[in-house]
Write a protein that holds these residues in place. Structure first.
Motif, PDB file in Angstrom:
ATOM      1  N   ARG A  28       0.903  -1.350   0.393  1.00  0.00           N
ATOM      2  CA  ARG A  28      -0.142  -0.107   0.381  1.00  0.00           C
ATOM      3  C   ARG A  28       0.803   1.476  -0.316  1.00  0.00           C
ATOM      4  O   ARG A  28       2.237   1.461   0.027  1.00  0.00           O
ATOM      5  CB  ARG A  28      -1.067  -0.130   1.021  1.00  0.00           C
ATOM      6  CG  ARG A  28      -1.229  -1.468   1.058  1.00  0.00           C
ATOM      7  CD  ARG A  28      -2.562  -1.775   0.554  1.00  0.00           C
ATOM      8  NE  ARG A  28      -3.418  -0.528   0.638  1.00  0.00           N
ATOM      9  CZ  ARG A  28      -4.930  -0.228   1.293  1.00  0.00           C
ATOM     10  NH1 ARG A  28      -5.080  -1.947   1.452  1.00  0.00           N
ATOM     11  NH2 ARG A  28      -5.459   0.286   1.337  1.00  0.00           N
ATOM     12  N   PRO A  29       0.189   2.786  -0.576  1.00  0.00           N
ATOM     13  CA  PRO A  29       0.686   3.485  -0.608  1.00  0.00           C
ATOM     14  C   PRO A  29       1.573   3.945   1.389  1.00  0.00           C
ATOM     15  O   PRO A  29       1.043   4.176   2.357  1.00  0.00           O
ATOM     16  CB  PRO A  29       0.286   4.537  -0.565  1.00  0.00           C
ATOM     17  CG  PRO A  29      -0.760   3.728  -1.330  1.00  0.00           C
ATOM     18  CD  PRO A  29      -1.120   2.704  -1.008  1.00  0.00           C
ATOM     19  N   GLY A  30       3.372   4.187   1.011  1.00  0.00           N
ATOM     20  CA  GLY A  30       4.281   4.171   1.862  1.00  0.00           C
ATOM     21  C   GLY A  30       4.198   2.861   2.570  1.00  0.00           C
ATOM     22  O   GLY A  30       5.119   2.934   3.419  1.00  0.00           O
ATOM     23  N   GLU A  31       4.269   1.975   1.972  1.00  0.00           N
ATOM     24  CA  GLU A  31       4.423   0.962   2.772  1.00  0.00           C
ATOM     25  C   GLU A  31       6.082   0.071   2.107  1.00  0.00           C
ATOM     26  O   GLU A  31       5.678   0.602   0.731  1.00  0.00           O
ATOM     27  CB  GLU A  31       3.778  -0.580   2.187  1.00  0.00           C
ATOM     28  CG  GLU A  31       2.371  -0.513   3.843  1.00  0.00           C
ATOM     29  CD  GLU A  31       1.535  -1.887   3.184  1.00  0.00           C
ATOM     30  OE1 GLU A  31       1.159  -1.928   4.253  1.00  0.00           O
ATOM     31  OE2 GLU A  31       1.594  -2.624   2.468  1.00  0.00           O
ATOM     32  N   THR A  32       6.484  -0.653   2.134  1.00  0.00           N
ATOM     33  CA  THR A  32       8.236  -1.472   1.408  1.00  0.00           C
ATOM     34  C   THR A  32       7.354  -3.029   0.611  1.00  0.00           C
ATOM     35  O   THR A  32       6.407  -3.370   1.778  1.00  0.00           O
ATOM     36  CB  THR A  32       8.835  -1.131   3.170  1.00  0.00           C
ATOM     37  OG1 THR A  32       9.227  -0.126   3.373  1.00  0.00           O
ATOM     38  CG2 THR A  32      10.061  -1.374   1.795  1.00  0.00           C
ATOM     39  N   ALA A  33       8.290  -2.229  -0.222  1.00  0.00           N
ATOM     40  CA  ALA A  33       7.320  -3.954  -0.642  1.00  0.00           C
ATOM     41  C   ALA A  33       8.121  -4.764  -0.069  1.00  0.00           C
ATOM     42  O   ALA A  33       9.420  -5.082  -0.311  1.00  0.00           O
ATOM     43  CB  ALA A  33       7.876  -4.002  -1.885  1.00  0.00           C
ATOM     44  N   ASP A  34       7.913  -5.817   0.412  1.00  0.00           N
ATOM     45  CA  ASP A  34       8.487  -6.903   0.555  1.00  0.00           C
ATOM     46  C   ASP A  34       8.927  -7.793  -0.933  1.00  0.00           C
ATOM     47  O   ASP A  34       7.612  -8.837  -1.236  1.00  0.00           O
ATOM     48  CB  ASP A  34       7.571  -8.496   1.166  1.00  0.00           C
ATOM     49  CG  ASP A  34       8.275  -9.544   1.616  1.00  0.00           C
ATOM     50  OD1 ASP A  34       9.029  -9.780   1.284  1.00  0.00           O
ATOM     51  OD2 ASP A  34       7.591  -9.896   2.897  1.00  0.00           O
ATOM     52  N   PRO A  35      10.266  -7.917  -0.569  1.00  0.00           N
ATOM     53  CA  PRO A  35      10.764  -9.065  -2.147  1.00  0.00           C
ATOM     54  C   PRO A  35      10.544 -10.480  -2.086  1.00  0.00           C
ATOM     55  O   PRO A  35       9.782 -10.521  -3.404  1.00  0.00           O
ATOM     56  CB  PRO A  35      12.460  -8.932  -2.384  1.00  0.00           C
ATOM     57  CG  PRO A  35      12.471  -7.679  -1.494  1.00  0.00           C
ATOM     58  CD  PRO A  35      11.599  -8.055  -0.235  1.00  0.00           C
ATOM     59  N   TYR A  36      10.109 -11.155  -0.793  1.00  0.00           N
ATOM     60  CA  TYR A  36       9.416 -12.783  -1.399  1.00  0.00           C
ATOM     61  C   TYR A  36       8.324 -12.641  -1.735  1.00  0.00           C
ATOM     62  O   TYR A  36       8.266 -12.903  -2.444  1.00  0.00           O
ATOM     63  CB  TYR A  36       9.710 -13.175   0.361  1.00  0.00           C
ATOM     64  CG  TYR A  36       9.232 -14.876  -0.163  1.00  0.00           C
ATOM     65  CD1 TYR A  36       9.743 -15.380  -0.313  1.00  0.00           C
ATOM     66  CD2 TYR A  36       7.391 -14.403   0.810  1.00  0.00           C
ATOM     67  CE1 TYR A  36       8.731 -17.377  -0.050  1.00  0.00           C
ATOM     68  CE2 TYR A  36       7.066 -15.675   0.737  1.00  0.00           C
ATOM     69  CZ  TYR A  36       7.588 -16.937   0.578  1.00  0.00           C
ATOM     70  OH  TYR A  36       6.765 -18.121   0.431  1.00  0.00           O
ATOM     71  N   ARG A  37       7.037 -11.532  -1.122  1.00  0.00           N
ATOM     72  CA  ARG A  37       5.856 -11.718  -1.365  1.00  0.00           C
ATOM     73  C   ARG A  37       6.128 -10.844  -3.195  1.00  0.00           C
ATOM     74  O   ARG A  37       5.008 -11.493  -3.940  1.00  0.00           O
ATOM     75  CB  ARG A  37       5.188 -10.369  -0.470  1.00  0.00           C
ATOM     76  CG  ARG A  37       5.272 -10.882   0.695  1.00  0.00           C
ATOM     77  CD  ARG A  37       4.273 -10.256   1.318  1.00  0.00           C
ATOM     78  NE  ARG A  37       2.729 -10.030   0.975  1.00  0.00           N
ATOM     79  CZ  ARG A  37       2.083 -10.656   1.595  1.00  0.00           C
ATOM     80  NH1 ARG A  37       1.823 -11.297   2.591  1.00  0.00           N
ATOM     81  NH2 ARG A  37       0.307  -9.673   1.525  1.00  0.00           N
TER      82      ARG A  37
END
Length: 350
Positions: A28-37
């Motif tokens: 979501r906006p502001g969240e850090t992406a999880d490379p695994y996901r």
DNA sequence: CAAACGTGGAA
DNA sequence: TTTCCAAGTTT
């Protein structure tokens, strides 16, 4: 770069902020992406629809929430969890890549497109997508959506796959330095929801003013593709062998398919090889009195259509395999082809 | 480069 | 009913 071209990225990102899809693997906006996901979703989405992936992704991350847990997983269980999604090399490569991340990269995903590209199952598209979405690298992400959007934007009418180079160069020319991951996802959302293959909704498109395909009047004819060849017909027999000894009553004999090739590594009902004529009882897994059901099962693969005969028997199997309780056969993780055969057999009076 | 490699849903 | 096709990769 002219002003019109450089504005495409900004206009598309504004559209994405307002109209982008909310998806379980997306930060979501502001969240850090999880490379695994990000990686897992990209692999699941290869040649597979968002609708099919969504529930499978949720179940998967509940069971294997990170790359370390997947690397430690039993490969047979991973294959069973992938059952029904198709292109099973993806699941085999998922395990290999997870183990490579743990063994060769100290458990952290490599962060550049070039390093990602070296992991099993990450080709040009997926390496670029993960680099851009998870790590913010300015990678040029080209999937079938981007090909379609770009072919229309620039009115590229050379046929695929020959036009790949020109399309990639055009995609490169509009990829921004900042928010390259959002730009890639925006292109894919646009391709999925507005710039669709058959009936593009050009009146809703944020790039209509810049689109040469729209200006020329027939965007739906782009990109031009070669016609596909007809799929040949093949025939086979699946064998439903139930045990007749103590402890094996109510169990069916399942095998593991060879690690490569069609449905490679998947649990399966025994079959012979496919052939141009019905093979009848060739390669039966037991010497017994087989009864062939008066129905067949049809299944379309990418490159041939298969018609299966169903043989029912009782006895002692030859070769490797395992007895599986008939009542639990749905939990065996059978590919759709065999799930269809099982359904037909259980619906018969057996 | 062409072919192998799955499946389900939309048109 | 049939055809197309979906966030492709590997050999």
């Amino acid at each position: 770069m002219d002003a019109k071209r450089s504005s495409i990225g900004a206009e598309l990102l504004a559209w994405y902020d307002a109209h982008g899809r909310v998806l379980p693997w997306r930060a979501r906006p502001g969240e850090t992406a999880d490379p695994y996901r990000v990686w897992l979703s990209e692999v699941m989405l290869q040649q597979t629809t968002v609708a099919a992936v969504r529930p499978r992704f949720e179940n998967w991350v509940a069971r294997w929430p990170d790359v370390a847990s997947l690397a430690a997983a039993d490969e047979g269980e991973v294959m069973a969890a992938w059952a029904g999604l198709g292109y099973y090399a993806r699941a085999r490569n998922l395990v290999k890549a997870a183990r490579a991340v743990v063994d060769d990269h100290r458990g952290a995903f490599p962060t550049t497109e070039a390093e990602l590209r070296a992991l099993p199952g990450l080709g040009a598209y997926t390496a670029a997508a993960v680099a851009a979405i998870a790590f913010g690298e300015r990678a040029v992400v080209v999937d079938a959506n981007v090909e379609r959007v770009v072919a229309r934007l620039f009115a590229i009418d050379a046929p695929l796959p020959g036009a790949r180079g020109a399309i990639r160069a055009a995609a490169d020319s509009i990829t921004p330095t900042l928010r390259a991951g959002d730009f890639a996802q925006a292109m894919m959302d646009l391709g999925a929801t507005i710039c669709s293959p058959k009936r593009p909704r050009c009146l809703l498109c944020p790039l209509r003013e810049e689109c040469r395909g729209f200006a020329e009047g027939e965007p739906e004819r782009l990109p031009v593709k070669a016609k596909k060849k007809a799929r040949p017909a093949r025939f086979g027999t699946v064998f439903w062998l139930e045990g007749d000894g103590p402890g094996m009553t109510g169990s069916v004999w399942l095998v593991r398919r060879p690690p490569k090739g069609l449905l490679g590594g998947m649990r399966a009902l025994p079959t012979g090889s496919w052939s141009e004529e019905p093979p009848l009882l060739a390669d039966a897994p037991a010497a017994t009195d087989w009864r062939v059901l008066p129905v067949t099962v049809a299944h379309g693969f990418t490159h041939f259509d298969l018609t299966l005969s169903l043989a029912i028997g009782r006895g002692t199997p030859q070769g490797e395999g395992e007895w599986w309780p008939v009542a639990d056969v749905e939990s065996a993780g059978l590919p759709t082809l065999f799930a269809k055969a099982v359904r037909a057999i259980l619906e018969s009076d057996r």
